[in-house]
Motif scaffolding. Structure first.
Motif, PDB file in Angstrom:
ATOM      1  N   SER A   1     -23.891 112.776  -3.886  1.00  0.00           N
ATOM      2  CA  SER A   1     -24.470 114.108  -4.032  1.00  0.00           C
ATOM      3  C   SER A   1     -25.853 114.154  -3.373  1.00  0.00           C
ATOM      4  N   GLU A   2     -26.516 113.005  -3.351  1.00  0.00           N
ATOM      5  CA  GLU A   2     -27.804 112.970  -2.698  1.00  0.00           C
ATOM      6  C   GLU A   2     -27.671 113.193  -1.198  1.00  0.00           C
TER       7      GLU A   2
ATOM      8  N   SER B   1     -18.252 117.231  -0.890  1.00  0.00           N
ATOM      9  CA  SER B   1     -19.359 116.620  -0.171  1.00  0.00           C
ATOM     10  C   SER B   1     -19.376 117.137   1.255  1.00  0.00           C
TER      11      SER B   1
ATOM     12  N   HIS C   1     -21.656 108.074  -7.172  1.00  0.00           N
ATOM     13  CA  HIS C   1     -21.545 109.522  -7.102  1.00  0.00           C
ATOM     14  C   HIS C   1     -22.910 110.181  -6.957  1.00  0.00           C
ATOM     15  N   GLU C   2     -23.893 109.492  -7.476  1.00  0.00           N
ATOM     16  CA  GLU C   2     -25.246 109.986  -7.265  1.00  0.00           C
ATOM     17  C   GLU C   2     -25.592 109.909  -5.784  1.00  0.00           C
TER      18      GLU C   2
ATOM     19  N   GLU D   1     -23.434 114.756 -15.272  1.00  0.00           N
ATOM     20  CA  GLU D   1     -22.597 115.931 -15.344  1.00  0.00           C
ATOM     21  C   GLU D   1     -21.131 115.606 -15.172  1.00  0.00           C
ATOM     22  N   ASP D   2     -20.843 114.492 -14.531  1.00  0.00           N
ATOM     23  CA  ASP D   2     -19.428 114.213 -14.279  1.00  0.00           C
ATOM     24  C   ASP D   2     -18.740 113.734 -15.546  1.00  0.00           C
TER      25      ASP D   2
ATOM     26  N   GLU E   1     -13.382 119.199  -0.239  1.00  0.00           N
ATOM     27  CA  GLU E   1     -13.104 118.383  -1.418  1.00  0.00           C
ATOM     28  C   GLU E   1     -12.324 117.135  -1.014  1.00  0.00           C
TER      29      GLU E   1
ATOM     30  N   GLU F   1     -20.548 117.782  -5.631  1.00  0.00           N
ATOM     31  CA  GLU F   1     -20.508 117.217  -6.972  1.00  0.00           C
ATOM     32  C   GLU F   1     -19.144 116.619  -7.245  1.00  0.00           C
ATOM     33  N   VAL F   2     -19.106 115.837  -8.308  1.00  0.00           N
ATOM     34  CA  VAL F   2     -17.849 115.224  -8.711  1.00  0.00           C
ATOM     35  C   VAL F   2     -17.086 116.212  -9.582  1.00  0.00           C
ATOM     36  N   THR F   3     -15.840 116.436  -9.253  1.00  0.00           N
ATOM     37  CA  THR F   3     -15.083 117.443  -9.988  1.00  0.00           C
ATOM     38  C   THR F   3     -14.088 116.849 -10.962  1.00  0.00           C
TER      39      THR F   3
ATOM     40  N   PHE G   1     -14.281 114.823  -5.470  1.00  0.00           N
ATOM     41  CA  PHE G   1     -15.641 115.306  -5.319  1.00  0.00           C
ATOM     42  C   PHE G   1     -15.734 116.175  -4.079  1.00  0.00           C
TER      43      PHE G   1
END
Lengths: 193, 72
Positions: free
Chosen positions: A31-32, A68, A27-28, A127-128, A3, A37-39, A66
């Motif tokens: 994650s790609e 990663s 952020h996309e 989602e974030d 994180e 993911e962004v928390t 996030f």
């Protein structure tokens, strides 16, 4: 997968909406490339810089957490370095809890919070956003008191954001006194032995 | 020799020092913006290192100045 915590300093002329749009893109990309993911996302809002950065005196601060893998970081860094509207960014390993009430903002702190709420209500998907929601709320209810620095020329940015009900302007009117130096008074230190 | 008081961060929780909290870090800067030494802050060595790192991060983020009161 670890994180991380990232602090962005955007150009202060951006509106919170514009910032959110850019953020979604970054952020996309993370994650790609890196999975994860962004928390959490916390808007600090506009704040005076301790020294000019890229000839700017103010910046729009935003903190996010996030997860990663390693590839996500380099992808994000590459993207951010090319981005003219990001004055600075810092990615570090996340430690402890993300303090939501951190914004030592200017008088606009409250306006900023409401603005953030407004745009969440509009719902941009993703989602974030949900994280953003709660963090932004607490942000607003947190310490707004710190009226350091000017509510300068950029407050027009807030107008668009609060289009539903938020009185975004109200907060930004008051320009407080000076800046960080005010704190010197309190004893830096307990007495050493 | 009096018993040494635990430093403020150890007394708190010994956890990480937040580089985003410029109001706390501010207290460890001199009027010129230099990091105060341990003898002035009373920090233990471990906490002093954490504070120093946090200050340097905060400086990079323009939350704290690198230098204050300088005019040429």
């Amino acid at each position: 997968m670890r994180e991380y915590e990232i602090v962005y300093i955007f150009r202060s002329t951006l509106t919170p909406e514009e910032v959110d749009q850019k953020l979604a893109r970054y952020h996309e990309a993370v994650s790609e490339a890196g999975g994860g993911e962004v928390t959490a996302v916390v808007h600090w809002g506009r704040r005076k810089l301790a020294y000019p950065v890229s000839k700017q005196k103010n910046g729009y601060y935003l903190v996010a957490r996030f997860t990663s893998g390693p590839d996500g970081l380099s992808a994000l860094e590459r993207l951010l370095r090319l981005e003219g509207d990001v004055l600075r960014f810092l990615i570090v390993l996340a430690e402890g809890e993300l303090s939501v009430a951190s914004p030592p903002m200017d008088g606009e702190g409250d306006a900023e919070g409401e603005a953030a709420d407004g745009q969440d209500a509009e719902g941009e998907g993703g989602e974030d956003e949900s994280d953003d929601d709660e963090s932004a709320d607490e942000d607003g209810s947190g310490d707004d008191e710190s009226a350091d620095e000017d509510a300068g020329e950029d407050e027009s940015g807030d107008d668009d954001s609060g289009n539903d009900d938020a009185g975004a302007d109200g907060g930004s009117e008051d320009d407080g006194g000076e800046d960080d130096t005010e704190d010197e008074a309190d004893s830096p230190v307990e007495e050493a032995e | 020799m009096p018993i040494r008081k635990p430093c403020r961060f150890c007394a708190r929780d010994g956890g990480p020092v937040d580089y985003k909290d410029d109001r706390v870090l501010e207290k460890f800067l001199s009027d010129r913006g230099k990091i105060l030494p341990r003898r002035a802050t009373g920090n233990c060595a471990k906490c002093q290192r954490k504070v120093a790192l946090a200050i340097k991060r905060a400086r990079y983020l323009a939350l704290l100045p690198y230098i204050r009161g300088y005019t040429d």
